[in-house]
Design a protein around this motif. Structure first.
Motif, PDB file in Angstrom:
ATOM      1  N   TYR A   1       0.616  -1.159   0.035  1.00  0.00           N
ATOM      2  CA  TYR A   1      -0.120  -0.276  -0.296  1.00  0.00           C
ATOM      3  C   TYR A   1       0.818   1.251  -0.001  1.00  0.00           C
ATOM      4  CZ  TYR A   1      -4.203  -2.476   0.923  1.00  0.00           C
ATOM      5  OH  TYR A   1      -5.955  -3.073   0.882  1.00  0.00           O
ATOM      6  N   VAL A   2       0.451   1.985  -0.296  1.00  0.00           N
ATOM      7  CA  VAL A   2       0.885   3.562  -0.392  1.00  0.00           C
ATOM      8  C   VAL A   2       0.222   3.746   1.393  1.00  0.00           C
ATOM      9  CG1 VAL A   2       1.217   5.588  -1.401  1.00  0.00           C
ATOM     10  CG2 VAL A   2       0.608   4.083  -3.008  1.00  0.00           C
ATOM     11  N   ARG A   3       1.220   3.400   2.076  1.00  0.00           N
ATOM     12  CA  ARG A   3       1.405   3.326   3.442  1.00  0.00           C
ATOM     13  C   ARG A   3       0.451   4.436   4.638  1.00  0.00           C
ATOM     14  NH1 ARG A   3       5.730   0.623   6.622  1.00  0.00           N
ATOM     15  NH2 ARG A   3       3.888   0.419   8.072  1.00  0.00           N
ATOM     16  N   SER A   4       1.764   5.714   3.848  1.00  0.00           N
ATOM     17  CA  SER A   4       1.340   6.979   4.313  1.00  0.00           C
ATOM     18  C   SER A   4       0.340   7.464   4.007  1.00  0.00           C
ATOM     19  CB  SER A   4       2.404   8.337   4.878  1.00  0.00           C
ATOM     20  OG  SER A   4       3.728   7.449   5.188  1.00  0.00           O
ATOM     21  N   TYR A   5      -0.187   7.669   2.417  1.00  0.00           N
ATOM     22  CA  TYR A   5      -1.327   8.313   2.569  1.00  0.00           C
ATOM     23  C   TYR A   5      -2.933   7.707   2.651  1.00  0.00           C
ATOM     24  CZ  TYR A   5      -4.389   9.992  -1.266  1.00  0.00           C
ATOM     25  OH  TYR A   5      -4.974  10.696  -2.509  1.00  0.00           O
ATOM     26  N   VAL A   6      -2.242   6.549   2.446  1.00  0.00           N
ATOM     27  CA  VAL A   6      -3.586   5.266   2.702  1.00  0.00           C
ATOM     28  C   VAL A   6      -4.333   5.608   4.765  1.00  0.00           C
ATOM     29  CG1 VAL A   6      -4.640   2.929   3.010  1.00  0.00           C
ATOM     30  CG2 VAL A   6      -3.977   4.237   0.554  1.00  0.00           C
ATOM     31  N   ALA A   7      -2.816   5.357   4.845  1.00  0.00           N
ATOM     32  CA  ALA A   7      -3.280   5.254   6.377  1.00  0.00           C
ATOM     33  C   ALA A   7      -3.556   6.833   6.889  1.00  0.00           C
ATOM     34  CB  ALA A   7      -2.306   5.517   7.579  1.00  0.00           C
ATOM     35  N   HIS A   8      -3.332   7.458   6.593  1.00  0.00           N
ATOM     36  CA  HIS A   8      -4.581   9.467   6.716  1.00  0.00           C
ATOM     37  C   HIS A   8      -5.522   9.823   6.429  1.00  0.00           C
ATOM     38  CE1 HIS A   8      -4.224  13.549   7.134  1.00  0.00           C
ATOM     39  NE2 HIS A   8      -4.896  14.147   6.077  1.00  0.00           N
TER      40      HIS A   8
END
Length: 214
Positions: free
Chosen positions: A48-55
């Motif tokens: 996943y695009v982890r930082s983007y998705v988490a935000h």
């Protein structure tokens, strides 16, 4: 890089975690990550695009507090199974002046935000799906917002807000009548579909202008 805690103290590298969030500084960058957002990021695989998705998940769950993120097993209609991030719970909608909680599940694929989420209405045992143009027979949500999904113009919080607005106009579920009783009142919508009335908080059925006996 160094961090300033909310109490104003400074630590090197941001190793101490005594507050709810850090302020991380670089030469030209300032950003805030709450512990909740960090924990969501840790749940996500590196695919996943982890930082983007988490935000995006953090923002969505801030406004829709009954949704909970979790990695779970998703099975496509073709039978292929994979583990995806999901948001499960209810979203509040206003119908006939009352607030109701609609159970949903939102699957976020690894290609997000380039691909839209896969969304379902998940009625409880006491509920039944209502035939709608934006709803498939198995409860998948097929709103134009999803069909016309475009990165940059569409996001998770926007999708949930559209769902809440549409469901408030056209509820996707109704309550099942008790098996020992005859169905109560029903009403006919614009598509001439007979729909069981949703119960109000006071236990009484809605009264609508085009209500008929079924």
């Amino acid at each position: 890089m160094w961090a300033v805690l909310l109490n104003g103290s400074k630590v090197e590298g941001g190793d101490r975690r005594t507050g709810n969030c850090f302020l991380f500084f670089s030469e030209k960058l300032l950003f805030i990550m709450t512990l909740t957002e960090i924990s969501i990021k840790k749940m996500l695989p590196t695919t996943y695009v982890r930082s983007y998705v988490a935000h995006e998940i953090f923002v969505a769950t801030t406004y829709f507090k009954n949704l909970r993120p979790a990695m779970d097993r998703f099975v496509s209609r073709a039978g292929a199974a994979k583990t995806l991030m999901s948001l499960t719970g209810t979203i509040p909608v206003t119908f006939a002046g009352k607030i109701y909680n609609i159970p949903v599940r939102v699957w976020i694929e690894e290609r997000y935000p380039h691909a839209p989420p896969i969304c379902y209405v998940q009625p409880t045992a006491e509920m039944m799906l209502v035939k709608r143009v934006f709803l498939s027979a198995d409860g998948q949500i097929l709103l134009p917002y999803l069909k016309e999904w475009k990165k940059g113009d569409c996001d998770l919080i926007g999708l949930l807000q559209v769902m809440a607005a549409v469901f408030g106009e056209f509820p996707p579920v109704s309550m099942r009548p008790p098996p020992e009783q005859e169905p109560g009142s029903c009403w006919t919508d614009a598509d001439e579909n007979s729909v069981l009335s949703l119960p109000r908080e006071d236990g009484q059925p809605f009264q609508r202008k085009n209500e008929t006996d079924c």
